[in-house]
Design an enzyme around this catalytic site. Structure first.
Site, PDB file in Angstrom:
ATOM      1  N   GLU A  28       8.180 -11.634   2.267  1.00 25.10           N
ATOM      2  CA  GLU A  28       7.587 -10.529   3.028  1.00 25.10           C
ATOM      3  C   GLU A  28       7.226 -10.946   4.459  1.00 25.10           C
ATOM      4  OE1 GLU A  28       4.810  -8.050   0.573  1.00 25.10           O
ATOM      5  OE2 GLU A  28       5.065  -9.699  -0.840  1.00 25.10           O
ATOM      6  N   SER A 158       5.920  -5.567  -1.966  1.00 27.63           N
ATOM      7  CA  SER A 158       6.746  -4.779  -1.054  1.00 27.63           C
ATOM      8  C   SER A 158       8.051  -4.298  -1.686  1.00 27.63           C
ATOM      9  CB  SER A 158       7.063  -5.571   0.228  1.00 27.63           C
ATOM     10  OG  SER A 158       5.891  -5.767   0.976  1.00 27.63           O
ATOM     11  N   TYR A 224       9.387   0.830   4.564  1.00 27.12           N
ATOM     12  CA  TYR A 224       9.283   0.173   5.848  1.00 27.12           C
ATOM     13  C   TYR A 224      10.292   0.634   6.903  1.00 27.12           C
ATOM     14  CZ  TYR A 224       6.302  -2.932   3.193  1.00 27.12           C
ATOM     15  OH  TYR A 224       5.306  -3.426   2.411  1.00 27.12           O
ATOM     16  N   ARG A 262      -5.406  -2.109  -1.967  1.00 25.66           N
ATOM     17  CA  ARG A 262      -4.761  -0.829  -2.275  1.00 25.66           C
ATOM     18  C   ARG A 262      -4.336  -0.849  -3.733  1.00 25.66           C
ATOM     19  NH1 ARG A 262       0.208  -1.057   0.161  1.00 25.66           N
ATOM     20  NH2 ARG A 262       1.152  -0.867  -1.896  1.00 25.66           N
ATOM     21  N   ASP A 264      -2.047   1.057  -6.588  1.00 25.35           N
ATOM     22  CA  ASP A 264      -0.926   1.984  -6.777  1.00 25.35           C
ATOM     23  C   ASP A 264      -1.014   2.630  -8.153  1.00 25.35           C
ATOM     24  OD1 ASP A 264      -0.065   1.200  -4.290  1.00 25.35           O
ATOM     25  OD2 ASP A 264       1.425  -0.207  -5.037  1.00 25.35           O
ATOM     26  N   GLU A 277      -0.309  -1.440  -9.953  1.00 23.98           N
ATOM     27  CA  GLU A 277      -0.628  -2.765  -9.440  1.00 23.98           C
ATOM     28  C   GLU A 277      -1.649  -2.668  -8.315  1.00 23.98           C
ATOM     29  OE1 GLU A 277       2.626  -4.316  -6.510  1.00 23.98           O
ATOM     30  OE2 GLU A 277       3.681  -3.262  -8.119  1.00 23.98           O
ATOM     31  N   ASN A 279      -2.646  -4.391  -4.483  1.00 22.46           N
ATOM     32  CA  ASN A 279      -2.186  -5.170  -3.341  1.00 22.46           C
ATOM     33  C   ASN A 279      -3.425  -5.652  -2.592  1.00 22.46           C
ATOM     34  OD1 ASN A 279      -1.193  -5.951  -0.756  1.00 22.46           O
ATOM     35  ND2 ASN A 279       0.632  -4.712  -1.079  1.00 22.46           N
ATOM     36  N   GLY A 283       0.017  -3.810   3.793  1.00 23.15           N
ATOM     37  CA  GLY A 283       0.643  -3.763   5.105  1.00 23.15           C
ATOM     38  C   GLY A 283      -0.200  -2.997   6.107  1.00 23.15           C
TER      39      GLY A 283
END
Length: 317
Positions: A28, A158, A224, A262, A264, A277, A279, A283
């Site tokens: 990443e 990602s 992205y 974050r 999900d 999951e 994070n 990002g």
């Protein structure tokens, strides 16, 4: 849900010299460099004495020579990244404050399989899954779970290395992905429904975001590169929005996470929520979701970065 507490300080000098850690050697790297440049610019715009540092070896060298007082970690991923607990342990040992979760939260949440096991033990909802050890029978696992499924590395982010299997011929692609990554893989039942994410900042769950790719699913390209993915914020309304934000906070804390991150989540066609999951270093690019959510409650990007950095003031919880 909770509202934001007032900012702890308006004096940029209290932070001293700040290393904005980015780049590294994980898969990443490019996303991290993009995020890091944005964070660096935001902090500098508010008078913070912030400087870019590319990767952990460069950071260690700088810290040994006393060049920085704290670290804003925006290094994504594991194996040379900053989300697997190794960096956090190093900084704890050096007694250098840093943003984001500590050793436990980072190490656990980077491992998708063990995060799900913790959630299950806490009674939190997550899709059925199978752990695929190296050399496991991918086809047999897919048929046991029932298609469609996702196959993904247990410790990447990602959407790196994710295979979506909707029919038996697609299992061959999943086998190829599993062979390519070589390590432990997660096979998870695909939840058909709405894809959502809930940013967490301190003790506050920010408004959820519902992600609507123009076509297909929310892969690396949609995250992205594409400019046609829709982001609806808040993603839900009323009691459903309250429920997803409460669930995200519970999931975040159960995984030992703190600071910011974050979570999900999927909502199936019956309205049931399923955790995917966490994070721990999301990002901060132009396409990223935490800044989008924060902006809807009046927190612009530079204030968001400031509030994250503020979490390094005082003792770590």
């Amino acid at each position: 849900m909770s509202s934001f507490p007032p900012m702890r300080t308006n004096d940029a000098k209290v932070f001293g010299r700040v290393a904005v850690l980015m780049g590294g050697t994980s898969s990443e790297r490019e996303v991290s460099l993009d995020s890091g440049r944005n964070v660096l610019e935001a902090l500098q715009s508010r008078g913070v004495d912030a400087h870019a540092v590319d990767g952990i070896p460069a950071l260690v060298d700088a810290l040994v020579h006393g060049k920085f007082d704290r670290v804003f970690n925006i290094l994504h991923g594991n194996k040379g990244g900053g989300e697997d607990g190794v960096l956090q342990g190093l900084l704890d040992a050096l007694e250098v404050p840093y943003t984001g979760s500590g050793v436990l939260g980072c190490a656990l949440s980077m491992d998708k399989i063990r995060t799900k096991q913790v959630w299950m033990s806490a009674g939190l909802p997550t899709p059925r899954f199978e752990r695929l050890a190296v050399g496991a029978d991918v086809r047999a696992a897919a048929l046991r779970l029932g298609l469609p499924v996702f196959v993904k590395p247990s410790s990447e982010g990602s959407s790196v290395g994710v295979a979506r299997v909707v029919d038996e011929p697609g299992i061959d692609e999943a086998i190829r992905v599993a062979t390519q990554y070589g390590g432990e893989m997660l096979m998870e039942q695909m939840v058909v429904g709405d894809e959502l994410t809930v940013p967490v900042l301190g003790d506050v769950a920010l408004p959820s975001i519902r992600i609507v790719p123009k076509q297909g699913w929310y892969d690396y390209n949609a995250k992205y590169l594409a400019d046609d993915t829709q982001y609806l914020c808040p993603g839900l309304e009323g009691a459903q929005e309250d429920a997803i934000r409460a669930l995200a906070l519970d999931a975040f804390r159960a995984a030992g996470c703190s600071g910011w991150g974050r979570v999900d989540v999927m909502r199936d066609r019956n309205g049931a929520l399923q955790l995917l999951e966490v994070n721990t270093a999301p990002g901060m690019t132009s396409h990223s979701l935490v800044p989008k959510s924060a902006r809807t409650v009046g927190v612009e990007f530079d204030e968001l970065c400031w509030r994250i950095l503020e979490q390094t003031l005082g003792a770590r919880a």
